[in-house]
Every structure is written in structure tokens, then in C-alpha cells.
Design an enzyme around this catalytic site. Structure first.
Site, short mmCIF file in Angstrom:
data_model
loop_
_atom_site.label_atom_id
_atom_site.label_comp_id
_atom_site.label_asym_id
_atom_site.label_seq_id
_atom_site.Cartn_x
_atom_site.Cartn_y
_atom_site.Cartn_z
N LYS A 211 -2.25 -1.34 -2.38
CA LYS A 211 -2.93 -1.99 -1.25
C LYS A 211 -3.95 -3.02 -1.74
O LYS A 211 -4.43 -2.97 -2.87
CB LYS A 211 -3.54 -0.93 -0.34
CG LYS A 211 -2.40 -0.23 0.42
CD LYS A 211 -2.82 0.69 1.50
CE LYS A 211 -1.55 1.22 2.19
NZ LYS A 211 -1.78 2.39 3.01
N ARG A 247 1.20 9.05 -1.39
CA ARG A 247 2.37 8.21 -1.10
C ARG A 247 2.31 6.99 -2.01
O ARG A 247 1.39 6.18 -1.89
CB ARG A 247 2.32 7.80 0.37
CG ARG A 247 3.43 6.90 0.84
CD ARG A 247 3.21 6.50 2.30
NE ARG A 247 4.28 5.68 2.81
CZ ARG A 247 4.38 4.36 2.59
NH1 ARG A 247 3.47 3.74 1.86
NH2 ARG A 247 5.39 3.69 3.08
N1 PMM Z 1 0.83 3.00 4.24
C1 PMM Z 1 1.89 2.22 4.49
C2 PMM Z 1 3.02 2.73 5.17
N2 PMM Z 1 3.06 4.03 5.56
N3 PMM Z 1 2.04 6.13 5.70
C3 PMM Z 1 0.99 6.92 5.49
N4 PMM Z 1 1.02 8.20 5.92
N5 PMM Z 1 -0.13 6.48 4.84
C4 PMM Z 1 -0.24 5.20 4.40
O1 PMM Z 1 -1.29 4.85 3.85
C5 PMM Z 1 0.85 4.31 4.63
C6 PMM Z 1 2.00 4.83 5.30
C7 PMM Z 1 1.87 0.78 4.08
O2 PMM Z 1 2.33 0.58 2.79
P1 PMM Z 1 3.78 -0.08 2.42
O3 PMM Z 1 3.96 -1.31 3.31
O4 PMM Z 1 3.69 -0.41 1.00
O5 PMM Z 1 4.84 0.95 2.69
#
Ligand code: PMM
Length: 271
Positions: A211, A247
Site C-alpha cells: 500500500k 493479506r
Molecule cells: N486491501 C485490498 C483488497 N482487499 N481485504 C481486506 N480484508 N483488507 C485489506 O486491507 C484489503 C482487502 C486492496 O489491496 P489490493 O488492491 O492490492 O488487493
């Protein structure tokens, strides 16, 4: 124990996710990426078909499902533990039917009023993330007096709403939602206060991976991949704070970092 923290590998079956968009956009590429993440030590695979990066547009649930359901069917069939990253109740239900066992809803049930019913009916583990609005406008919603107190209270409100709608409390996982309607200082403050979330008595998940706020610890010219090292460091901090899962995109780095923690923890136990 810190070493029990699960590693959730990210599989974005999207053309436009901010860090890996387009790389795994076909079913075949997505399945092989998931198997690689599993081989690197992912306990869970989080399959998403709609990008939530700041400014991203929405995709229809039909398009989202056409991207991810074949992938989930294949991976669940091979015995992998699958989470579905979706805001849509219909997609969550279709993913459950295809074998997903976790619903990961970055809106905590706010984006789709039917989501709580699907979580209740399927009985799946439900990740409720802190959310204030869709990607197009979330940067303007990053306004807090006391970010920790407000995120705790908004998540507690979601837990009440979800349980009132029939979701079992022991199926809910909380996530403070790093990067979602958060400025860098908000993310660091939340990371410094993870015990405020674990104290709520529910499992806690954290998604710091790649991020924007992590750019703050890197040289200005560093690329996205350079964020995998600070991500792994955050995974250790999360595990030390008792997180249920982290994650991440780079599963190998987080697994290695958690292995260090596991050995330090077991050495601490020795006489
Ligand atoms: N961040 C993203 C997508 N899904 N789900 C949860 N539970 N927590 C998060 O911080 C989260 C998520 C965004 O990241 P990406 O676009 O790299 O998938």
C-alpha cells in the site's frame, strides 16, 4: 501465539489492481498464480475480481463472477482454502457455492445491503473491513479526530448490524482497513494500536501489502515491488500483536519473516 498467524495470498483476477493488475487476468494464469502462492506457504488464497484501488471504477457483478468463479471452482476442487474478496452479495453467494469458505468484504456489509443475509445463510467466516465509501471517493473520506477510536467504533457498529442480521459473532473477523479512507499517518497510527482491535475479542486481519503508505519508508524512486520488504515487516508486527491473518501479495517474504518470529518465539520458551 504469534506463529499461528495465517498468511492469505492475494489473487487479483482483474485488469487494473494497483500493484498487480492484469497479470493474472485469465483463469489459467490465475490458477497457476494461486498454486504458486500456495507452494510459497499461503494458508488461504483471497480471490478478487474487482479492483478496490483508490479511484478504481466499479465492475458489474456478472463481470466480476465471470472472472473469479471458474478460478474458485478449480482451486477449491484442488483442496485450497479460498476466500472471496467482494462487495457484492450475489458474488459472495456464487463463490460460496463454488467452494469458497471465507467472504472478505472490504465494505463490512455497507456496500450491499444483502451481504449480511448471505453471510448468515452460508455460515461462512466473514471478514468485515473498516470502510467509508467506494474507491472513487474514499480519499476525501480520510478525515478523523481520533482515527483509532473512530475505526474501532465504526467496526463495532458493523458487528452489531451483522449480528442483528443473523451473522454469528464467532464467524466475524475484523480488519481496520489500512489504506481505505486513510492517510499515511492514519495507517501508522492504526498499526501502532492493533491491540485496540484484538481487545474487541474477535479475530483481526490486516492488509498492508504494497500500500501507498509504505512508500514513506523507501527511497522516492522505489518501485511497487520494493514495498514487499516493509510489508513483511508489518506482517511480523501484526503477528506479534496477535493477528489472525495477514493479506499479502509476496507470500514467500511474509512466510520467511514469520519463520524468524516463530524461531525467536520458540527460543524464548527454552529453559
Ligand atoms: N486491501 C485490498 C483488497 N482487499 N481485504 C481486506 N480484508 N483488507 C485489506 O486491507 C484489503 C482487502 C486492496 O489491496 P489490493 O488492491 O492490492 O488487493
Amino acid at each position: 501465539m504469534t506463529t499461528s498467524t495465517l498468511v492469505m495470498g492475494v489473487l487479483n483476477v482483474t485488469p487494473d489492481s494497483f500493484s498487480d493488475g492484469g497479470k493474472w487476468a485469465t483463469t489459467e494464469a490465475a490458477v497457476s498464480r494461486a498454486l504458486a502462492l500456495h507452494a510459497e506457504g499461503a494458508d488461504l488464497i483471497d480471490v478478487g475480481g474487482e479492483s478496490t484501488r483508490p479511484g478504481a471504477g466499479r465492475v458489474s457483478p456478472a463481470e466480476e463472477q465471470s472472472r473469479i468463479i471458474p478460478v474458485i471452482t478449480e482451486l477449491a476442487g484442488q483442496g485450497l482454502t479460498i476466500s472471496v474478496d467482494t462487495l457484492n452479495a450475489g458474488t459472495a453467494a456464487a463463490a460460496a457455492a463454488a467452494g469458497a469458505v471465507i467472504i472478505n468484504d472490504v465494505s463490512g456489509g455497507l456496500a450491499d445491503p444483502r451481504m449480511a443475509a448471505v453471510a448468515a445463510d452460508t455460515g461462512l467466516t466473514y471478514v468485515a473491513m473498516h470502510w467509508r465509501g467506494h474507491a472513487q471517493k474514499m480519499d476525501s473520506l480520510a478525515v478523523y479526530g481520533d482515527v483509532v477510536a473512530e475505526v474501532v467504533s465504526e467496526l463495532s457498529w458493523r458487528v452489531d448490524a451483522l449480528t442483528s442480521a443473523g451473522v454469528r459473532r464467532d464467524k466475524i473477523v475484523l480488519d481496520p482497513g489500512l489504506g481505505f479512507a486513510k492517510l499515511p499517518e492514519h495507517n501508522w497510527r492504526l498499526l501502532a494500536s492493533l491491540s485496540s482491535f484484538t481487545d474487541l475479542g474477535l479475530p483481526v486481519m490486516l492488509g498492508a501489502s504494497r500500500k501507498r503508505f509504505l512508500a514513506g519508508v523507501l527511497p522516492a524512486e522505489a518501485g511497487i515491488d520494493a514495498r514487499d520488504l516493509p510489508t513483511a515487516v508489518v506482517s511480523v508486527l501484526a503477528a506479534q500483536a496477535g493477528a489472525w491473518a495477514v493479506r499479502v501479495h509476496d507470500v514467500a517474504a511474509t512466510r520467511t519473516a514469520l519463520n524468524v518470529l516463530a524461531l525467536v518465539d520458540s527460543a524464548r520458551m527454552e529453559p
